[in-house]
Design a protein around this motif. Structure first.
Motif, PDB file in Angstrom:
ATOM      1  N   LEU A  71       0.225  -0.284   3.566  1.00  0.00           N
ATOM      2  CA  LEU A  71       1.112   0.330   2.564  1.00  0.00           C
ATOM      3  C   LEU A  71       2.680  -0.389   2.842  1.00  0.00           C
ATOM      4  O   LEU A  71       2.971  -0.707   4.049  1.00  0.00           O
ATOM      5  N   SER A  72       3.347  -0.203   1.857  1.00  0.00           N
ATOM      6  CA  SER A  72       4.759  -0.877   1.682  1.00  0.00           C
ATOM      7  C   SER A  72       5.565  -0.065   2.608  1.00  0.00           C
ATOM      8  O   SER A  72       5.239   1.226   2.770  1.00  0.00           O
ATOM      9  N   ASN A  73       6.541  -0.072   2.950  1.00  0.00           N
ATOM     10  CA  ASN A  73       7.701   0.753   3.460  1.00  0.00           C
ATOM     11  C   ASN A  73       7.759   2.007   2.688  1.00  0.00           C
ATOM     12  O   ASN A  73       7.706   2.954   3.189  1.00  0.00           O
ATOM     13  N   VAL A 126       9.981  -2.170  -7.819  1.00  0.00           N
ATOM     14  CA  VAL A 126       9.726  -0.925  -6.901  1.00  0.00           C
ATOM     15  C   VAL A 126       8.986  -0.759  -5.879  1.00  0.00           C
ATOM     16  O   VAL A 126       8.403  -1.828  -5.292  1.00  0.00           O
ATOM     17  N   ARG A 171      -0.299  -6.462   9.518  1.00  0.00           N
ATOM     18  CA  ARG A 171      -0.600  -6.048   8.010  1.00  0.00           C
ATOM     19  C   ARG A 171      -0.930  -7.179   7.177  1.00  0.00           C
ATOM     20  O   ARG A 171      -1.527  -6.981   6.107  1.00  0.00           O
ATOM     21  N   ARG A 175      -7.074  -7.176  -5.411  1.00  0.00           N
ATOM     22  CA  ARG A 175      -5.739  -6.615  -5.590  1.00  0.00           C
ATOM     23  C   ARG A 175      -4.928  -7.751  -5.647  1.00  0.00           C
ATOM     24  O   ARG A 175      -4.669  -8.262  -4.463  1.00  0.00           O
ATOM     25  N   SER A 180       6.039  -3.270  -5.122  1.00  0.00           N
ATOM     26  CA  SER A 180       5.828  -4.287  -5.932  1.00  0.00           C
ATOM     27  C   SER A 180       5.751  -5.746  -5.305  1.00  0.00           C
ATOM     28  O   SER A 180       5.548  -6.784  -5.976  1.00  0.00           O
ATOM     29  N   GLY A 181       5.855  -5.960  -3.985  1.00  0.00           N
ATOM     30  CA  GLY A 181       5.450  -7.146  -3.437  1.00  0.00           C
ATOM     31  C   GLY A 181       6.756  -7.723  -2.670  1.00  0.00           C
ATOM     32  O   GLY A 181       6.637  -9.050  -2.348  1.00  0.00           O
ATOM     33  N   LYS A 182       7.946  -7.271  -2.717  1.00  0.00           N
ATOM     34  CA  LYS A 182       9.182  -7.804  -2.037  1.00  0.00           C
ATOM     35  C   LYS A 182       8.996  -8.250  -0.453  1.00  0.00           C
ATOM     36  O   LYS A 182       9.209  -9.329  -0.254  1.00  0.00           O
ATOM     37  N   THR A 183       8.345  -7.450   0.157  1.00  0.00           N
ATOM     38  CA  THR A 183       8.082  -7.503   1.556  1.00  0.00           C
ATOM     39  C   THR A 183       7.052  -8.670   1.674  1.00  0.00           C
ATOM     40  O   THR A 183       7.112  -9.700   2.770  1.00  0.00           O
ATOM     41  N   TYR A 232      -5.400  -9.489  -2.162  1.00  0.00           N
ATOM     42  CA  TYR A 232      -6.295  -9.010  -1.154  1.00  0.00           C
ATOM     43  C   TYR A 232      -7.345  -8.485  -1.781  1.00  0.00           C
ATOM     44  O   TYR A 232      -7.563  -7.495  -2.605  1.00  0.00           O
TER      45      TYR A 232
HETATM   46  N1  LIG Z   1      -3.789  -5.657   3.543  1.00  0.00           N
HETATM   47  C1  LIG Z   1      -3.634  -5.330   2.399  1.00  0.00           C
HETATM   48  N2  LIG Z   1      -4.601  -4.906   1.539  1.00  0.00           N
HETATM   49  C2  LIG Z   1      -4.445  -4.250   0.364  1.00  0.00           C
HETATM   50  N3  LIG Z   1      -3.225  -4.232  -0.254  1.00  0.00           N
HETATM   51  C3  LIG Z   1      -2.213  -4.534   0.382  1.00  0.00           C
HETATM   52  C4  LIG Z   1      -2.396  -4.914   1.710  1.00  0.00           C
HETATM   53  N4  LIG Z   1      -1.038  -5.322   2.307  1.00  0.00           N
HETATM   54  C5  LIG Z   1      -0.344  -5.052   1.203  1.00  0.00           C
HETATM   55  N5  LIG Z   1      -0.915  -4.356   0.182  1.00  0.00           N
HETATM   56  C6  LIG Z   1      -0.190  -3.834  -0.904  1.00  0.00           C
HETATM   57  O1  LIG Z   1       0.840  -4.802  -1.301  1.00  0.00           O
HETATM   58  C7  LIG Z   1       1.643  -4.158  -2.207  1.00  0.00           C
HETATM   59  C8  LIG Z   1       2.856  -4.692  -1.825  1.00  0.00           C
HETATM   60  O2  LIG Z   1       3.609  -4.291  -0.648  1.00  0.00           O
HETATM   61  P1  LIG Z   1       4.862  -4.716  -0.046  1.00  0.00           P
HETATM   62  O3  LIG Z   1       5.203  -4.166   1.231  1.00  0.00           O
HETATM   63  O4  LIG Z   1       5.063  -6.093  -0.314  1.00  0.00           O
HETATM   64  O5  LIG Z   1       5.792  -3.974  -0.991  1.00  0.00           O
HETATM   65  P2  LIG Z   1       7.548  -3.853  -1.335  1.00  0.00           P
HETATM   66  O6  LIG Z   1       7.891  -4.282  -2.682  1.00  0.00           O
HETATM   67  O7  LIG Z   1       8.147  -4.376  -0.258  1.00  0.00           O
HETATM   68  O8  LIG Z   1       7.720  -2.458  -1.310  1.00  0.00           O
HETATM   69  P3  LIG Z   1       8.783  -1.400  -0.538  1.00  0.00           P
HETATM   70  O9  LIG Z   1       9.950  -1.342  -1.608  1.00  0.00           O
HETATM   71  O10 LIG Z   1       8.033   0.192  -0.527  1.00  0.00           O
HETATM   72  O11 LIG Z   1       9.276  -2.022   0.523  1.00  0.00           O
HETATM   73  C9  LIG Z   1       1.464  -2.826  -1.794  1.00  0.00           C
HETATM   74  O12 LIG Z   1       1.048  -2.242  -2.905  1.00  0.00           O
HETATM   75  C10 LIG Z   1       0.507  -2.587  -0.598  1.00  0.00           C
HETATM   76  O13 LIG Z   1      -0.256  -1.596  -0.606  1.00  0.00           O
END
Ligand SMILES: Nc1ncnc2c1ncn2[C@@H]1O[C@H](COP(=O)(O)OP(=O)(O)OP(=O)(O)O)[C@@H](O)[C@H]1O
Length: 586
Positions: free
Chosen positions: A207-209, A354, A129, A333, A357-360, A330
């Motif tokens: 999508l994030s988790n 939240v 991803r 974005r 927000s980009g943690k992963t 991306y």
């Molecule tokens: N290939 C991609 N293209 C467009 N957007 C992306 C892509 N990969 C990730 N994103 C976006 O990046 C953002 C961050 O995702 P991430 O998984 O880092 O969130 P997170 O903070 O870990 O969320 P969670 O608490 O749900 O685990 C999300 O809004 C996701 O939709």
């Protein structure tokens, strides 16, 4: 500890309308696995449980293993055998309200959030991803909600020249998916309430988790089952999404489209609109009105004594992670925008933000899994010297550290790793000992016959140290840590021989935590580490993190629940928060 969820009381008028029409009925029965011809070993005994129309039930258990709520859910899905008392046979089936000529199981949906199955047990690459998304993965969230829009989509090898990459032949969504006004209204309201509107045309894989989990619920509801079973639905959801989801589930349940049965752990809060509880404990089920059953929940008081503990290990150690001006985008974005962050040995961090927000994404940069990790201006990570002595490290830019080396100096537990870790059953499957031992090199298959890593024959001291570490995590995080025993070594040895794939979800999660901590990496990243674990396991793991992880190690914990963090701010816990792409020290 019970967390309060306000505002979801079952309205009195609703309780008045609770009828006695049974929806689910299991009369005085025992529950057995199929294929146990002697019926000697019931998984659950004396189950006498009826759900009447209008009642809102939560199934709770302290164990995520087969003897807990998952056994109840497996029974409701027809995966376990119900043996009822011959004097009181199961009349009109398990779902008496569903007509006789209908397969009842086709009207029941189940979504579990503490884990997902991992495609046949082999390891798969969960980093897909982060990179350029392949055509076959480019299914959008909107398309994924309507399987009819994708069934006939196939790579079209005739498109373009023979040297072109095959393209997925897309069909116009509107041509394929014909929604009735009612379905469209349901779809629109579900995606709005679950805050998925702006994500509908993103590839599902992006999508994030938390976003994925919300989407899975919407998809399950769109299939219009009569009953939906949701196991631990709040897992991984941020604070603002939780009441929205509970509100939605409450509304769906009230209109019976569909009826909702929740699965919760005994340490979880029970939403106020839940009227009844089926408590699975010690192989039996106690079912009844919520207030009558809740007092029977056995809580294990926390073994943590946080009173009088001093500050967390200094913070005066060397820098183990150094980020400056880090960004990820991306297309248009922007996910991370010019972040700077330093982590030192001995520090304990809570990484907040939240869903989405980009943690992963940040974790994947630090782990070197993200392709954009190579192009960051300043991303210094710990790299082990050769030969590997875990507590020793040097800082280097990601592009100068081979990924295999990074896996030794950064230990990680995450939902992605949990889903991807190999789980082969049978003789070729990994034992618990081998699964833990892969942590020394951060690999996914054992590198040697003795299960403690590669190339050690000459280094007796390193070999001895590794064996000692194996026993340390097995004894302090294994079964004797959650069920105290006089023979911890024997219990640990027995546990070590089990097959990883045969363990319950909670046990597997603990083993992956042992794998992360066994090599004492200087940097430990723990993302959603507690989901699927029962209260005793969580307590044992928190105790280990507090007492046995060293001051030469740094720990970053990601969770949406404050009370899941084993350290407090007054002890020196630090917080880094991601918001709209920016990072803030809180
Ligand atoms: N290939 C991609 N293209 C467009 N957007 C992306 C892509 N990969 C990730 N994103 C976006 O990046 C953002 C961050 O995702 P991430 O998984 O880092 O969130 P997170 O903070 O870990 O969320 P969670 O608490 O749900 O685990 C999300 O809004 C996701 O939709």
């Amino acid at each position: 500890m019970l967390r309060l969820l306000h505002g979801y009381k079952a309205a009195p008028f609703l309780i008045r309308y609770i009828s006695t029409k049974p929806i689910i009925r299991i009369p005085k029965s025992s529950i057995h696995p199929f294929g146990d011809p002697s019926n000697q070993r019931p998984i659950l005994q004396n189950v006498d449980w009826t759900i009447n129309e209008g009642e809102a039930w939560a199934v709770m258990s302290a164990s995520s293993g087969d003897s807990g709520k998952s056994a109840i859910f497996q029974t409701l899905l027809g995966h376990l055998r119900i043996l009822s008392n011959p004097k009181e046979p199961l009349q009109h089936g398990l779902y008496p309200f569903i007509g006789e000529n209908i397969d009842p199981y086709s009207r029941v949906s189940a979504v579990s959030f503490s884990h997902r199955s991992n495609r046949g047990g082999a390891f798969y690459d969960y980093t897909a991803r982060y990179g350029a998304i392949r055509d076959e993965d480019a299914l959008t969230l909107r398309e994924s909600m309507f399987p009819e829009s994708i069934l006939e989509d196939k790579p079209d090898p005739l498109a373009g020249s023979p040297f072109d990459k095959p393209k997925v032949k897309k069909r116009a969504f509107e041509d394929v998916v014909k929604l009735s006004d009612e379905d469209k209204a349901l779809f629109d309201s579900l995606v709005k309430e679950m805050d998925l509107e702006r994500l509908l045309d993103l590839p599902l894989i992006a999508l994030s988790n938390g976003q994925t989990r919300r989407a899975r619920i919407v998809r399950a509801v769109l299939a219009r089952p009569e009953i939906i079973l949701l196991d631990e639905p709040l897992t991984g959801l941020d604070v603002s999404s939780r009441p929205k989801l509970l509100n939605l589930l409450h509304k769906l349940h009230q209109t019976r489209k569909p009826r909702v049965v929740l699965g919760l752990r005994t340490q979880d809060d029970i939403p106020e609109w839940v009227t009844h509880v089926a408590l699975v404990q010690d192989g039996t089920v106690k079912a009844g009105v919520k207030n009558d059953v809740v007092p029977f929940i056995k809580h294990n008081p926390s073994v943590l004594d946080v009173s009088g503990t001093g500050p967390i290990g200094g913070g005066a150690g060397s820098i183990v992670l150094d980020l400056r001006g880090v960004s990820v985008k991306y297309g248009d974005r922007i996910v991370l925008d010019n972040l700077s962050w330093q982590v030192r040995q001995g520090e304990r961090w809570h990484l907040q933000g939240v869903n989405g927000s980009g943690k992963t994404t940040l974790m994947s940069l630090i782990l070197g899994d993200h392709p954009q990790s190579y192009v960051q201006p300043h991303l210094l990570l710990p790299s082990p010297p050769v030969p590997a002595i875990p507590s020793k490290f040097v800082l280097n830019h990601r592009k100068r550290i081979p990924t295999a080396h990074l896996r030794q100096s950064i230990g990680v537990v995450s939902p992605e790793l949990f889903d991807a870790f190999p789980r082969r059953h049978g003789p070729s499957g990994m034992s618990v000992w081998e699964a833990i031992g892969t942590g020394f090199e951060g690999v996914f298959v054992p590198l040697s016959g003795n299960g403690i890593g590669a190339n050690l024959p000459e280094q007796k001291s390193l070999r001895d140290w590794r064996e000692e570490r194996m026993w340390d995590v097995l004894e302090n995080l294994g079964p004797s840590a959650w069920k105290p025993s006089e023979y911890p070594r024997e219990i640990a040895a027995e546990f070590a021989q089990k097959k990883f794939a045969d363990l319950s979800v909670g046990e597997q999660r603990l083993v992956l935590l042992m794998r992360t901590l066994v090599g004492r990496p200087p940097l430990v990243l723990l993302d959603e580490v507690w989901s699927g674990m029962n209260e005793e396991m969580v307590n044992a793991a928190k105790k280990y993190l507090r007492e046995r992880v060293g001051n030469d190690q740094a720990v970053v914990l990601i969770t949406h629940w404050e009370d899941e963090v084993p350290w407090t701010q007054s002890e020196g816990l630090k917080t880094f928060r991601l918001e709209e792409g920016k990072g803030y020290l809180v």
